[in-house]
Design an enzyme around this catalytic site. Structure first.
Site, PDB file in Angstrom:
ATOM      1  N   CYS A 182     -26.245   8.416  40.941  1.00 33.24           N
ATOM      2  CA  CYS A 182     -26.076   7.206  40.134  1.00 33.24           C
ATOM      3  C   CYS A 182     -26.713   7.422  38.759  1.00 33.24           C
ATOM      4  O   CYS A 182     -27.410   8.414  38.533  1.00 33.24           O
ATOM      5  CB  CYS A 182     -26.728   6.009  40.835  1.00 33.24           C
TER       6      CYS A 182
ATOM      7  N   GLU B 256     -32.254  11.465  45.498  1.00 30.87           N
ATOM      8  CA  GLU B 256     -32.555  12.365  44.377  1.00 30.87           C
ATOM      9  C   GLU B 256     -33.937  12.073  43.806  1.00 30.87           C
ATOM     10  O   GLU B 256     -34.729  12.992  43.569  1.00 30.87           O
ATOM     11  CB  GLU B 256     -31.503  12.217  43.266  1.00 30.87           C
TER      12      GLU B 256
ATOM     13  N   HIS C  47     -33.620   6.170  45.966  1.00 29.39           N
ATOM     14  CA  HIS C  47     -32.519   7.089  46.251  1.00 29.39           C
ATOM     15  C   HIS C  47     -33.030   8.480  46.582  1.00 29.39           C
ATOM     16  O   HIS C  47     -34.141   8.871  46.201  1.00 29.39           O
ATOM     17  CB  HIS C  47     -31.562   7.147  45.060  1.00 29.39           C
TER      18      HIS C  47
ATOM     19  N   CYS D  16     -30.589   7.849  38.880  1.00 27.61           N
ATOM     20  CA  CYS D  16     -31.006   9.170  39.353  1.00 27.61           C
ATOM     21  C   CYS D  16     -30.656  10.244  38.334  1.00 27.61           C
ATOM     22  O   CYS D  16     -31.402  11.221  38.186  1.00 27.61           O
ATOM     23  CB  CYS D  16     -30.376   9.477  40.706  1.00 27.61           C
TER      24      CYS D  16
END
Length: 162
Positions: A101, A77, A75, A104
């Site tokens: 999420c 992040e 992801h 993250c």
């Protein structure tokens, strides 16, 4: 007289995040992240994609079926945190279009980022989203939904000289 129609810091950093998202090869969801120091200096950026050394052509991008992208994609992040190459992120802010999420959120908390600024909370109320907010709250990480005054910012690659 100075210009008065310049963009705010939040618009600038969210714009960098959205520009980073344009690097993602994901056919469905493109997310970018921009980590910024307390004194408004960009520390790192990232976008959702395959890990370094894993070809974008050799791994799946589908969301359904026997083999999906989910076990493979990093992801935005986490990519931004990893791209910081060990720099101190304590007290920084992260700009991301989509609320983080739960996985993250863990990385954000562990890295010392103090604030998440986001545009969309598309998955609000899902178990992962609830867990993310619970952990961020418990760790004292502030999260703020940005509502920019501008609907868009246009970038032109043509200079006035041409």
């Amino acid at each position: 007289m100075k210009r008065t129609d310049y963009i705010s810091w939040d618009e600038y950093f969210m714009g960098v995040s959205l520009l980073a998202a344009r690097r993602s090869k994901d056919p469905n969801t493109q997310v970018g992240a921009c980590i910024v120091s307390e004194d408004n200096i960009i520390i790192s950026t990232g976008y959702n994609g395959m890990p370094k050394g894993c070809s974008d052509d050799a791994f799946p991008w589908g969301r359904e079926g026997e083999e999906t992208k989910y076990p493979y994609v990093v992801h935005a992040e986490l990519n931004a945190i990893l791209n910081a190459s060990g720099r101190d992120l304590r007290g920084s802010r992260i700009y991301v279009a989509l609320f983080p999420c739960n996985e993250c959120a863990k990385a954000i908390i562990q890295s010392g980022i103090r604030e998440v600024l986001y545009l969309s909370d598309k998955y609000c109320g899902t178990p992962g989203n609830v867990a993310s907010k619970r952990m961020l709250d418990a760790a004292g990480v502030k999260y703020t939904r940005l509502c920019p005054e501008r609907g868009s910012i246009t970038l032109d690659f043509v200079t006035e000289e041409e």
